[in-house]
Design an enzyme around this catalytic site. Structure first.
Site, PDB file in Angstrom:
ATOM      1  N   GLU A  45       8.016 -11.131  96.536  1.00 58.32           N
ATOM      2  CA  GLU A  45       7.439 -12.184  95.683  1.00 58.32           C
ATOM      3  C   GLU A  45       8.469 -13.245  95.308  1.00 58.32           C
ATOM      4  OE1 GLU A  45       5.731 -10.521  92.140  1.00 58.32           O
ATOM      5  OE2 GLU A  45       5.840 -12.435  91.089  1.00 58.32           O
ATOM      6  N   GLU A 100       2.966 -17.824  90.756  1.00 55.76           N
ATOM      7  CA  GLU A 100       2.700 -17.585  89.329  1.00 55.76           C
ATOM      8  C   GLU A 100       3.029 -18.809  88.474  1.00 55.76           C
ATOM      9  OE1 GLU A 100       5.207 -14.116  88.819  1.00 55.76           O
ATOM     10  OE2 GLU A 100       6.655 -15.286  87.683  1.00 55.76           O
ATOM     11  N   ARG A 110      -0.578 -16.282  93.895  1.00 55.53           N
ATOM     12  CA  ARG A 110      -0.462 -15.591  92.607  1.00 55.53           C
ATOM     13  C   ARG A 110      -0.973 -16.399  91.410  1.00 55.53           C
ATOM     14  NH1 ARG A 110       1.150 -11.544  90.805  1.00 55.53           N
ATOM     15  NH2 ARG A 110       3.117 -12.085  89.795  1.00 55.53           N
ATOM     16  N   GLU A 116      -2.040  -7.950  89.320  1.00 56.10           N
ATOM     17  CA  GLU A 116      -0.900  -7.421  88.560  1.00 56.10           C
ATOM     18  C   GLU A 116      -1.395  -6.925  87.195  1.00 56.10           C
ATOM     19  OE1 GLU A 116       2.117 -10.282  87.605  1.00 56.10           O
ATOM     20  OE2 GLU A 116       3.633  -8.751  87.210  1.00 56.10           O
TER      21      GLU A 116
HETATM   22  O1  KDG Z   1       6.779 -15.597  81.520  1.00 54.69           O
HETATM   23  C1  KDG Z   1       7.342 -15.287  82.777  1.00 54.69           C
HETATM   24  C2  KDG Z   1       6.795 -13.961  83.278  1.00 54.69           C
HETATM   25  O2  KDG Z   1       5.401 -13.978  83.302  1.00 54.69           O
HETATM   26  C3  KDG Z   1       7.324 -13.639  84.654  1.00 54.69           C
HETATM   27  O3  KDG Z   1       8.720 -13.563  84.588  1.00 54.69           O
HETATM   28  C4  KDG Z   1       6.759 -12.319  85.134  1.00 54.69           C
HETATM   29  O4  KDG Z   1       7.567 -12.759  87.334  1.00 54.69           O
HETATM   30  C5  KDG Z   1       6.790 -12.181  86.619  1.00 54.69           C
HETATM   31  C6  KDG Z   1       5.792 -11.305  87.229  1.00 54.69           C
HETATM   32  O5  KDG Z   1       5.759 -11.264  88.446  1.00 54.69           O
HETATM   33  O6  KDG Z   1       5.048 -10.660  86.496  1.00 54.69           O
HETATM   34 MG    MG Z   2       6.813 -12.744  89.396  1.00 49.70          MG
END
Ligand code: KDG
Ligand code: MG
Length: 402
Positions: free
Chosen positions: A236, A262, A283, A339
């Protein structure tokens, strides 16, 4: 059905969450998550000062029009503050629409495409043997897919291996904690972690790893190649995600599946990645990508290009975000994984929810709406606390990607 009031709550039941609640003249209410970790008050002000006053009196069932009113109407499009704000409103409006229809949200989207939603959780250790034990404990809890992170000798606590990123980090002095990074120490360590995990836990469990945007394309290509014997479910955020073209190099060199997105707010952030099939999993998640209205478009676009969904679900998005994601997950034809890093009892008491976990899978439940509520009568007990994500520096002090 007219919108009569919109209230914004910033609460901290262990970490800060921004919650939008919309009230209507027919007595139906809906809630949405608008949390942006480390910038919560900016979103709350955007909503209170600039969005809520423009929506009072509008038809709560016109969520498509309201989405475009907020996106195009601002003139300044995209960006995390704008898109988290739109997401909070949009998620609450979909909650109201599904309650008005008398059905769970997934039924409005097209119904269930599967019986349950595969999820992955997190396990980590300072050392490799500790990480192996932690992954084993997660397997014993019933998880079928586990993200594994490990500490690096010579570096203090890094992303995903201790408290960093999982709790409020700066309540003492309200400045971000500083971590340290070394790519040359990290790169040889990770294949050793996955070699040990496969040796201890076999081939069946799905294993994932999060690089957290720290490598250059050629370094990420090398890591992907080195990890091939261990058959990861994905690697990821291998490189900083704003460099979409960078993924061409990674893709050319490795068969390790790639996940990213993300930090994306719109489909434009992932257009090239998806069209060129440079990634396997996208994501984007409800709260950061503009709510169900926008997320389902990204999901459909990804589906056209054989990219599967994998909504971000760390604990810094509220249980409302997870609940809404689960309805999209149950419906979307090109689903990959969700997740799920879990919440504390305190958090869940403020956000009563209909979803359930069993044997490595989640289900959104059959409650009308998205199935997550917000107990505003207890909101005052959890006032906002200043908190930030950490920042990251190389050993010589250069500021790096966290
Ligand atoms: O706020 C940042 C987090 O959500 C992040 O660091 C979490 O990378 C992350 C993940 O894959 O859950
Ligand atoms: Mg992440």
């Amino acid at each position: 059905m007219k919108i009569t009031d919109i209230r914004i709550f910033v609460t901290c039941p262990g970490r800060n969450f921004v919650t939008v609640k919309i009230y209507t003249d027919e007595g139906l209410t809906g809630v949405g998550d608008a949390t942006l970790n480390g910038r919560e008050l900016a979103v709350a002000s955007y909503l209170k000062d600039h969005v809520a006053p423009c929506l009072i009196g509008r038809d709560a069932l016109c969520s498509e029009d309201i989405w475009h009113y907020l996106y195009r109407g601002a003139y300044w499009r995209r960006g995390p503050v704008t898109m988290a704000s739109i997401a909070g409103i949009d998620t609450a409006l979909w909650d109201i629409r599904a309650k008005a229809a008398g059905m769970p949200l997934y039924q409005l989207l097209g119904g269930a495409s599967r019986d349950r939603v595969l999820c992955y959780t997190h396990a980590q250790g300072t050392g490799i043997s500790e990480a192996v034990v932690a992954v084993g404990a997660r397997i014993d809890e019933g998880y079928l897919a586990i993200r594994a992170q490990v500490g690096i000798p010579g570096l203090p606590d890094i992303y995903g291996t201790g408290v960093s990123g999982l709790t409020n980090t700066a309540s003492d002095n309200a400045t971000p904690r500083e971590e340290m990074w070394s790519t040359s120490k990290y790169l040889p360590r990770i294949p050793r972690l996955f070699e040990a995990l496969r040796a201890a836990h076999g081939e069946e469990v799905h294993l994932l790893h999060d690089v957290h945007h720290r490598l250059s394309p050629i370094e990420a290509a090398r890591l992907g190649k080195d990890l091939e014997p261990f058959r990861l479910f994905w690697l990821e955020d291998a490189v900083p995600a704003e460099n979409q073209e960078g993924f061409r190099v990674v893709r050319q060199h490795t068969t390790t599946p790639l996940a990213v997105g993300e930090v994306f707010n719109t489909v434009w952030d992932a257009k090239l990645l998806i069209e060129e099939q440079l990634i396997d999993f996208i994501r984007t998640t409800c709260v950061h990508a503009g709510g169900p209205t926008a997320l389902r478009r990204i999901m459909d676009f990804a589906g056209l290009h054989h990219v599967r969904t994998a909504c971000h679900g760390a604990a810094d998005m509220s249980p409302i975000c997870l609940g809404a994601n689960l309805h999209l997950d149950l419906w979307v034809p090109n689903f990959g994984i969700q997740e799920y890093s879990g919440y504390t009892e305190e958090m869940l008491s403020l956000f009563p929810h209909a979803w359930s976990f069993s044997g490595g899978y989640l289900h959104p439940g059959e409650a009308h709406g998205h199935g997550v509520d917000f107990d505003e009568s207890h909101a005052d007990e959890y006032p906002y606390q200043p908190a930030y994500l950490p920042v990251n520096r190389l050993e010589d002090g250069t500021l790096w990607h966290w």
